[in-house]
Write a protein that holds these residues in place. Structure first.
Motif, PDB file in Angstrom:
ATOM      1  N   GLU A   8      14.400  -7.098   0.784  1.00 17.91           N
ATOM      2  CA  GLU A   8      13.469  -7.019  -0.344  1.00 17.91           C
ATOM      3  C   GLU A   8      12.605  -5.762  -0.263  1.00 17.91           C
ATOM      4  O   GLU A   8      12.364  -5.083  -1.263  1.00 17.91           O
ATOM      5  CB  GLU A   8      12.573  -8.261  -0.378  1.00 17.91           C
ATOM      6  N   VAL A   9      12.113  -5.456   0.926  1.00 16.73           N
ATOM      7  CA  VAL A   9      11.281  -4.264   1.088  1.00 16.73           C
ATOM      8  C   VAL A   9      12.108  -3.008   0.805  1.00 16.73           C
ATOM      9  O   VAL A   9      11.641  -2.061   0.155  1.00 16.73           O
ATOM     10  CB  VAL A   9      10.655  -4.228   2.497  1.00 16.73           C
ATOM     11  N   ALA A  10      13.358  -2.992   1.276  1.00 16.69           N
ATOM     12  CA  ALA A  10      14.239  -1.858   0.976  1.00 16.69           C
ATOM     13  C   ALA A  10      14.472  -1.739  -0.531  1.00 16.69           C
ATOM     14  O   ALA A  10      14.515  -0.629  -1.086  1.00 16.69           O
ATOM     15  CB  ALA A  10      15.564  -2.017   1.707  1.00 16.69           C
ATOM     16  N   SER A  11      14.596  -2.886  -1.209  1.00 14.54           N
ATOM     17  CA  SER A  11      14.775  -2.889  -2.660  1.00 14.54           C
ATOM     18  C   SER A  11      13.548  -2.307  -3.355  1.00 14.54           C
ATOM     19  O   SER A  11      13.672  -1.534  -4.317  1.00 14.54           O
ATOM     20  CB  SER A  11      15.030  -4.328  -3.142  1.00 14.54           C
ATOM     21  N   ILE A  12      12.354  -2.670  -2.881  1.00 16.05           N
ATOM     22  CA  ILE A  12      11.118  -2.114  -3.447  1.00 16.05           C
ATOM     23  C   ILE A  12      11.090  -0.600  -3.245  1.00 16.05           C
ATOM     24  O   ILE A  12      10.726   0.160  -4.146  1.00 16.05           O
ATOM     25  CB  ILE A  12       9.890  -2.786  -2.804  1.00 16.05           C
ATOM     26  N   GLY A  13      11.484  -0.160  -2.048  1.00 15.49           N
ATOM     27  CA  GLY A  13      11.522   1.279  -1.776  1.00 15.49           C
ATOM     28  C   GLY A  13      12.469   2.013  -2.712  1.00 15.49           C
ATOM     29  O   GLY A  13      12.135   3.070  -3.261  1.00 15.49           O
ATOM     30  N   SER A  19      -6.364  -5.428  -5.865  1.00 17.23           N
ATOM     31  CA  SER A  19      -5.601  -4.692  -6.873  1.00 17.23           C
ATOM     32  C   SER A  19      -4.133  -5.066  -6.809  1.00 17.23           C
ATOM     33  O   SER A  19      -3.626  -5.542  -5.817  1.00 17.23           O
ATOM     34  CB  SER A  19      -5.751  -3.191  -6.667  1.00 17.23           C
ATOM     35  N   ALA A  20      -3.461  -4.833  -7.921  1.00 18.14           N
ATOM     36  CA  ALA A  20      -2.037  -5.164  -8.041  1.00 18.14           C
ATOM     37  C   ALA A  20      -1.201  -4.131  -7.304  1.00 18.14           C
ATOM     38  O   ALA A  20      -1.611  -2.996  -7.138  1.00 18.14           O
ATOM     39  CB  ALA A  20      -1.630  -5.191  -9.518  1.00 18.14           C
ATOM     40  N   PRO A  21       0.017  -4.520  -6.874  1.00 17.57           N
ATOM     41  CA  PRO A  21       0.929  -3.520  -6.339  1.00 17.57           C
ATOM     42  C   PRO A  21       1.220  -2.470  -7.403  1.00 17.57           C
ATOM     43  O   PRO A  21       1.272  -2.749  -8.580  1.00 17.57           O
ATOM     44  CB  PRO A  21       2.195  -4.335  -6.006  1.00 17.57           C
ATOM     45  N   THR A  22       1.414  -1.250  -6.974  1.00 18.22           N
ATOM     46  CA  THR A  22       1.746  -0.189  -7.930  1.00 18.22           C
ATOM     47  C   THR A  22       3.041   0.465  -7.520  1.00 18.22           C
ATOM     48  O   THR A  22       3.527   0.268  -6.419  1.00 18.22           O
ATOM     49  CB  THR A  22       0.633   0.868  -7.971  1.00 18.22           C
ATOM     50  N   PRO A  66      10.389   5.826   0.712  1.00 19.54           N
ATOM     51  CA  PRO A  66      10.717   5.025   1.902  1.00 19.54           C
ATOM     52  C   PRO A  66       9.705   3.899   2.056  1.00 19.54           C
ATOM     53  O   PRO A  66       8.519   4.050   1.748  1.00 19.54           O
ATOM     54  CB  PRO A  66      10.618   6.045   3.048  1.00 19.54           C
ATOM     55  N   ALA A  67      10.190   2.748   2.518  1.00 14.22           N
ATOM     56  CA  ALA A  67       9.324   1.575   2.646  1.00 14.22           C
ATOM     57  C   ALA A  67       9.566   0.892   3.984  1.00 14.22           C
ATOM     58  O   ALA A  67      10.685   0.856   4.490  1.00 14.22           O
ATOM     59  CB  ALA A  67       9.592   0.595   1.502  1.00 14.22           C
ATOM     60  N   ARG A  68       8.490   0.354   4.556  1.00 17.51           N
ATOM     61  CA  ARG A  68       8.583  -0.437   5.776  1.00 17.51           C
ATOM     62  C   ARG A  68       7.673  -1.647   5.627  1.00 17.51           C
ATOM     63  O   ARG A  68       6.851  -1.705   4.713  1.00 17.51           O
ATOM     64  CB  ARG A  68       8.177   0.393   6.991  1.00 17.51           C
ATOM     65  N   TRP A  69       7.827  -2.600   6.547  1.00 14.61           N
ATOM     66  CA  TRP A  69       7.008  -3.804   6.418  1.00 14.61           C
ATOM     67  C   TRP A  69       6.537  -4.294   7.771  1.00 14.61           C
ATOM     68  O   TRP A  69       7.078  -3.923   8.820  1.00 14.61           O
ATOM     69  CB  TRP A  69       7.767  -4.911   5.690  1.00 14.61           C
ATOM     70  N   GLU A  84       0.848  -1.181   0.000  1.00 16.16           N
ATOM     71  CA  GLU A  84       0.000   0.000   0.000  1.00 16.16           C
ATOM     72  C   GLU A  84       0.890   1.239   0.000  1.00 16.16           C
ATOM     73  O   GLU A  84       1.902   1.285   0.704  1.00 16.16           O
ATOM     74  CB  GLU A  84      -0.913   0.015   1.228  1.00 16.16           C
ATOM     75  N   GLN A  85       0.506   2.235  -0.768  1.00 16.10           N
ATOM     76  CA  GLN A  85       1.232   3.507  -0.778  1.00 16.10           C
ATOM     77  C   GLN A  85       0.389   4.537  -0.045  1.00 16.10           C
ATOM     78  O   GLN A  85      -0.708   4.888  -0.488  1.00 16.10           O
ATOM     79  CB  GLN A  85       1.508   3.954  -2.207  1.00 16.10           C
ATOM     80  N   THR A  86       0.876   4.954   1.094  1.00 12.84           N
ATOM     81  CA  THR A  86       0.164   5.932   1.919  1.00 12.84           C
ATOM     82  C   THR A  86       0.996   7.212   1.951  1.00 12.84           C
ATOM     83  O   THR A  86       2.059   7.259   2.568  1.00 12.84           O
ATOM     84  CB  THR A  86      -0.034   5.398   3.346  1.00 12.84           C
ATOM     85  N   GLY A  87       0.504   8.232   1.272  1.00 11.27           N
ATOM     86  CA  GLY A  87       1.277   9.462   1.198  1.00 11.27           C
ATOM     87  C   GLY A  87       2.583   9.233   0.458  1.00 11.27           C
ATOM     88  O   GLY A  87       2.597   8.735  -0.658  1.00 11.27           O
ATOM     89  N   LYS A  88       3.676   9.525   1.105  1.00 15.23           N
ATOM     90  CA  LYS A  88       4.992   9.369   0.485  1.00 15.23           C
ATOM     91  C   LYS A  88       5.662   8.060   0.873  1.00 15.23           C
ATOM     92  O   LYS A  88       6.804   7.803   0.478  1.00 15.23           O
ATOM     93  CB  LYS A  88       5.896  10.539   0.879  1.00 15.23           C
TER      94      LYS A  88
END
Length: 378
Positions: A351-356, A375-378, A362-365, A324-328
């Motif tokens: 992997e999550v850092a790679s997605i970010g 829906s698909a990841p975007t 920035p990404a967290r899990w 999910e993309q919430t804000g930034k």
């Protein structure tokens, strides 16, 4: 639980798919795509994630630029009559194989829609003329076909089947988005002519690419992935037989293109977050080597031919994931349906850092209960 005797097989397949750290590619988008022959692109977002997980250094914008500006990759209908992304210099020889096959798949449907040979010829001529000026949005192509009297209201699925027919002939391929609408372009305008293989040589090249990217694999795996007729499969297998090496292990009838490579001993489990329609999930006739009944149920959850994202540890599917993309910020939720050892947490974090990095946010899990999503990841 996974069969431990099949661990070498699973790891060998991960390596062929460039999903282990030593096998990830420091290369451009076209090279990554070529390395697995083609990338399923039913959803373009899903295609981006397939490139992300097999590469180092690329970001989503690189994929978009390769497709829309550099034109080094092409999106068109190929095996199984579905959208795929391929290297531009592979497009024509791949269409020469799969165009006639998907034409046969669509014969009955074209007839039921009232698209006889005369209407198809007129429709393709209108499309050629319309696209002579460059990319055109689907809604405008629809207007041109209606104006020329090729189609009548209600159009329904008729237009897309006509475009599908034109793509099978090698006339059109997918173009850049125009606003929110997808577009189409003339293949000859979009991609330079290339001297790729044809006929039996093209079938042989397809088999080489398949066994390089999916081996160890069987002849029936190759047939399931390609959906080619038995005679074409046999022609391809005969042509590459001198280059195939039998893979030792408990499963008989598996082959690799040359001796199977072995990665250095890993310090921890190989963890990958594979997205929608990942080629690793679509390259084999059966998936018992990838996961148990829970994995199969999750992959097809919701139906509609949608292939869902999975958490893959040492080649075995232990859960699903959503993004999910919430804000930034990006939040990735990992949802186990089998025990995921805490030893896998560092790999999930990487992997999550790679997605970010790939999406430049920035990404967290977190872990959560297994739930459905639409829906698909975007």
């Amino acid at each position: 639980m996974p069969d431990k005797t099949l661990l070498p097989l699973r790891l060998a397949r991960l390596r062929s798919q460039h999903l282990t750290d030593p096998s990830r590619l420091d290369a451009d988008v076209a090279a990554v795509t070529r390395a697995v022959c083609v990338i399923q692109a039913q959803s373009f977002d899903a295609a981006r994630h397939q490139i992300r997980v097999r590469s180092t250094g690329l970001i989503a914008a690189d994929v978009d630029r390769a497709f829309e500006e550099e034109r080094s990759v092409v999106r068109t209908w190929l095996m199984r009559g579905t959208w795929h992304l391929c290297a531009a210099d592979d497009a024509r020889w791949l269409v020469s194989i799969f165009g006639p096959v998907i034409e046969q798949l669509g014969v009955a449907r074209l007839r039921s829609l009232g698209l006889d040979s005369s209407t198809l010829s007129r429709g393709v001529a209108v499309i050629r003329k319309a696209l002579a000026g460059g990319p055109m949005a689907r809604r405008e192509i629809r207007r041109r076909l209606l104006s020329a009297g090729v189609l009548e209201e209600p159009v329904g699925q008729t237009m897309m089947h006509l475009i599908f027919h034109a793509a099978a002939l090698g006339v059109v391929c997918s173009g850049p988005r125009i606003g929110r609408d997808e577009s189409f372009v003339l293949l000859d305008d979009w991609v330079p002519q290339s001297k790729g293989p044809r006929g039996e040589a093209a079938l042989a090249e397809l088999a080489r690419r398949y066994f390089a990217a999916y081996g160890p694999a069987s002849e029936s795996d190759f047939a399931a992935w390609s959906h080619l007729k038995k005679a074409m499969i046999r022609t391809a297998m005969t042509a590459v037989a001198p280059d195939l090496v039998a893979y030792p292990g408990p499963v008989r009838g598996l082959w690799t293109l040359g001796p199977a490579s072995v990665d250095p001993e890993a310090k921890g489990p190989v963890v990958r977050l594979l997205g929608h329609f990942d080629t690793f999930l679509l390259g084999y006739r059966r998936r018992e080597h990838l996961g148990g009944p829970e994995a199969e149920a999750w992959i097809h959850r919701g139906g509609g031919g949608w292939i869902r994202p999975v958490v893959c540890v040492d080649g075995w599917i232990l859960g699903g994931w959503l993004m999910e993309q919430t804000g930034k910020e990006i939040e990735v939720k990992v949802m186990p349906f089998d025990r995921i050892s805490r030893r896998a947490d560092p790999g999930i974090g990487r992997e999550v850092a790679s997605i970010g990095r790939f999406l430049e946010r920035p990404a967290r899990w977190s872990r959560g209960p297994l739930v459905g999503f639409d829906s698909a990841p975007t």
